[in-house]
Design a protein around this motif. Sequence first.
Motif, PDB file in Angstrom:
ATOM      1  N   GLY A   1       0.593  50.374 -22.167  1.00  0.00           N
ATOM      2  CA  GLY A   1       0.415  51.797 -22.450  1.00  0.00           C
ATOM      3  C   GLY A   1      -0.777  52.081 -23.342  1.00  0.00           C
ATOM      4  O   GLY A   1      -0.799  53.098 -24.036  1.00  0.00           O
ATOM      5  N   GLU A   2      -1.746  51.193 -23.335  1.00  0.00           N
ATOM      6  CA  GLU A   2      -2.896  51.382 -24.231  1.00  0.00           C
ATOM      7  C   GLU A   2      -3.749  52.590 -23.850  1.00  0.00           C
ATOM      8  O   GLU A   2      -3.876  52.922 -22.671  1.00  0.00           O
ATOM      9  CB  GLU A   2      -3.773  50.124 -24.211  1.00  0.00           C
ATOM     10  CG  GLU A   2      -3.181  48.985 -25.008  1.00  0.00           C
ATOM     11  CD  GLU A   2      -3.797  47.667 -24.602  1.00  0.00           C
ATOM     12  OE1 GLU A   2      -4.750  47.242 -25.250  1.00  0.00           O
ATOM     13  OE2 GLU A   2      -3.320  47.081 -23.614  1.00  0.00           O
TER      14      GLU A   2
ATOM     15  N   ASP B   1       9.585  48.928 -34.673  1.00  0.00           N
ATOM     16  CA  ASP B   1       9.158  48.087 -33.569  1.00  0.00           C
ATOM     17  C   ASP B   1       8.637  46.784 -34.177  1.00  0.00           C
ATOM     18  O   ASP B   1       8.298  46.739 -35.358  1.00  0.00           O
ATOM     19  CB  ASP B   1       8.046  48.827 -32.812  1.00  0.00           C
ATOM     20  CG  ASP B   1       7.665  48.126 -31.535  1.00  0.00           C
ATOM     21  OD1 ASP B   1       8.501  48.143 -30.618  1.00  0.00           O
ATOM     22  OD2 ASP B   1       6.557  47.559 -31.460  1.00  0.00           O
ATOM     23  N   CYS B   2       8.546  45.750 -33.363  1.00  0.00           N
ATOM     24  CA  CYS B   2       8.108  44.466 -33.922  1.00  0.00           C
ATOM     25  C   CYS B   2       6.690  44.547 -34.495  1.00  0.00           C
ATOM     26  O   CYS B   2       6.337  43.773 -35.373  1.00  0.00           O
ATOM     27  CB  CYS B   2       8.197  43.366 -32.880  1.00  0.00           C
ATOM     28  SG  CYS B   2       7.011  43.547 -31.571  1.00  0.00           S
TER      29      CYS B   2
HETATM   30  P1  ATP Z   1       3.543  53.004 -27.278  1.00  0.00           P
HETATM   31  O1  ATP Z   1       2.103  52.679 -27.052  1.00  0.00           O
HETATM   32  O2  ATP Z   1       4.409  52.675 -26.130  1.00  0.00           O
HETATM   33  O3  ATP Z   1       3.747  54.353 -27.852  1.00  0.00           O
HETATM   34  P2  ATP Z   1       3.214  51.826 -29.685  1.00  0.00           P
HETATM   35  O4  ATP Z   1       2.321  52.958 -29.939  1.00  0.00           O
HETATM   36  O5  ATP Z   1       4.234  51.341 -30.642  1.00  0.00           O
HETATM   37  O6  ATP Z   1       4.003  52.049 -28.403  1.00  0.00           O
HETATM   38  P3  ATP Z   1       0.819  50.421 -29.379  1.00  0.00           P
HETATM   39  O7  ATP Z   1       0.463  49.819 -30.658  1.00  0.00           O
HETATM   40  O8  ATP Z   1       0.114  51.639 -28.929  1.00  0.00           O
HETATM   41  O9  ATP Z   1       2.364  50.604 -29.304  1.00  0.00           O
HETATM   42  O10 ATP Z   1       0.766  49.285 -28.276  1.00  0.00           O
HETATM   43  C1  ATP Z   1      -0.002  49.333 -27.121  1.00  0.00           C
HETATM   44  C2  ATP Z   1       0.761  48.758 -25.953  1.00  0.00           C
HETATM   45  O11 ATP Z   1       1.145  47.399 -26.202  1.00  0.00           O
HETATM   46  C3  ATP Z   1       2.067  49.480 -25.686  1.00  0.00           C
HETATM   47  O12 ATP Z   1       1.860  50.654 -24.940  1.00  0.00           O
HETATM   48  C4  ATP Z   1       2.833  48.430 -24.919  1.00  0.00           C
HETATM   49  O13 ATP Z   1       2.425  48.373 -23.566  1.00  0.00           O
HETATM   50  C5  ATP Z   1       2.412  47.146 -25.620  1.00  0.00           C
HETATM   51  N1  ATP Z   1       3.402  46.834 -26.682  1.00  0.00           N
HETATM   52  C6  ATP Z   1       3.329  47.147 -27.995  1.00  0.00           C
HETATM   53  N2  ATP Z   1       4.443  46.748 -28.649  1.00  0.00           N
HETATM   54  C7  ATP Z   1       5.227  46.161 -27.724  1.00  0.00           C
HETATM   55  C8  ATP Z   1       6.523  45.548 -27.762  1.00  0.00           C
HETATM   56  N3  ATP Z   1       7.240  45.492 -28.863  1.00  0.00           N
HETATM   57  N4  ATP Z   1       7.038  45.060 -26.622  1.00  0.00           N
HETATM   58  C9  ATP Z   1       6.330  45.130 -25.467  1.00  0.00           C
HETATM   59  N5  ATP Z   1       5.136  45.698 -25.382  1.00  0.00           N
HETATM   60  C10 ATP Z   1       4.568  46.205 -26.480  1.00  0.00           C
END
Ligand code: ATP
Length: 389
Positions: free
Chosen positions: A285-286, A343-344
């Motif tokens: 979801g980047e 989140d992790c």
């Molecule tokens: P999102 O982008 O879904 O809002 P986020 O903003 O917490 O979550 P980002 O830091 O934007 O996460 O991370 C970019 C992308 O990396 C996410 O969209 C997702 O595809 C992947 N990602 C991040 N954290 C995780 C996780 N805990 N498990 C699986 N994929 C992850």
Amino acid sequence: MEFDSIIVRYGEIYLKGKNRGYFEKALKTNIIKVLDKFGARIEFTAGRYIVNNFKASDRLALQDRLTKIPGIYSISPAYSVDATPENILEVALEIMRHKRGTFRVTTKRADKTFPIASMDFSKELGGRILSENQNLTVDLHNPNTNLEVDIRVNHRAYIFTDELLGVGGMPVGTAGNGLLLLSGGIDSPVAGYMMAKRGLKLTALHFESFPYTSPQAREKAICLAGILSKYNGKTELYICNIAKIQEQIHEHCHPDYMITLVRRFMLRIAEKLAEEKNIGSIVSGESLAQVASQTLESMTTIGEAMKSGKPFFKPLIGFDKIETIKIAEKIGSYDISIRPYDDCCTVFLPDSPIIKPKLQKVIEQENRLDVDGLVNECFGSIDHITIEE
Ligand code: ATP
Ligand code: MG
């Protein structure tokens, strides 16, 4: 009078030439999986599907499910009758009895044995409707109500006024498969929806950091996979605990590299899972410039950890957050995504994450770790849940 049928139209599949049959069949298979839960049936006639044999009390739920199946452009709840002029007139009058404002009648006649030409029949019905309801006037160009009469080759006529839009796109599975990195955030469920809509069958991979993250954070990912499954069909969700990796990075590496390093591990584990499960692409979801890990330099350095050459789809790359939120609200994931569980990626969060990580520096940090050993250890304890649609 109850609706007894739902007309299902498809969109982009129409553009397919010789392969159209393949896409139609895939769409039908995906629709049948949903219909089976309602005991409903489906027929195919001349470029559209007709769903029937459902309970009246199930219709709204069924419509809701159908509008979420990628490949379906729109649906219309309809009344059906044996195609005689008298039968059609009776239903048409009943539908229009309490309407007000402007209307038109549009007849389509695939069944050429029907005795009256389409235009003539529309005029005849329009005249009868007008004479029975003084609150209506005719407007052929921009009517409040378009009463449509669809006379099909099976000698049935379908009569309806409403068209509900579906998600469009291509049937899930016809574009291959992808491993969605599903966080607990707003973006990744939307990214999954966008790719399912293009026909990619998704498997989801969520990383948690138990015990630093809570069971509720895991529950959240499961709920998000549940939303996704409405579009994607039955969805396999893998959950991988990367606490050990984060502890090791925390212990041995420079804190500012935490996110870059964790992301590289995530991609390695994702590729390994994709390899094992025969999955042809990775999805995230980047969105460009959203956070430190999504600068061009971060994407270059993080992406370098991928070695398989599989396509890495980032359907939100050019989206503003506000655009993504709108879609999240539409697909029903937003309210789940904003539940306040860690989140992790928020575990061992550095004060000043590197915004432009240099590959050489990152590799120096990684040399302090047993990269393959850690990947294998975390990979070996992946959990798996099947989410029914
Ligand atoms: P999102 O982008 O879904 O809002 P986020 O903003 O917490 O979550 P980002 O830091 O934007 O996460 O991370 C970019 C992308 O990396 C996410 O969209 C997702 O595809 C992947 N990602 C991040 N954290 C995780 C996780 N805990 N498990 C699986 N994929 C992850
Ligand atoms: Mg994000």
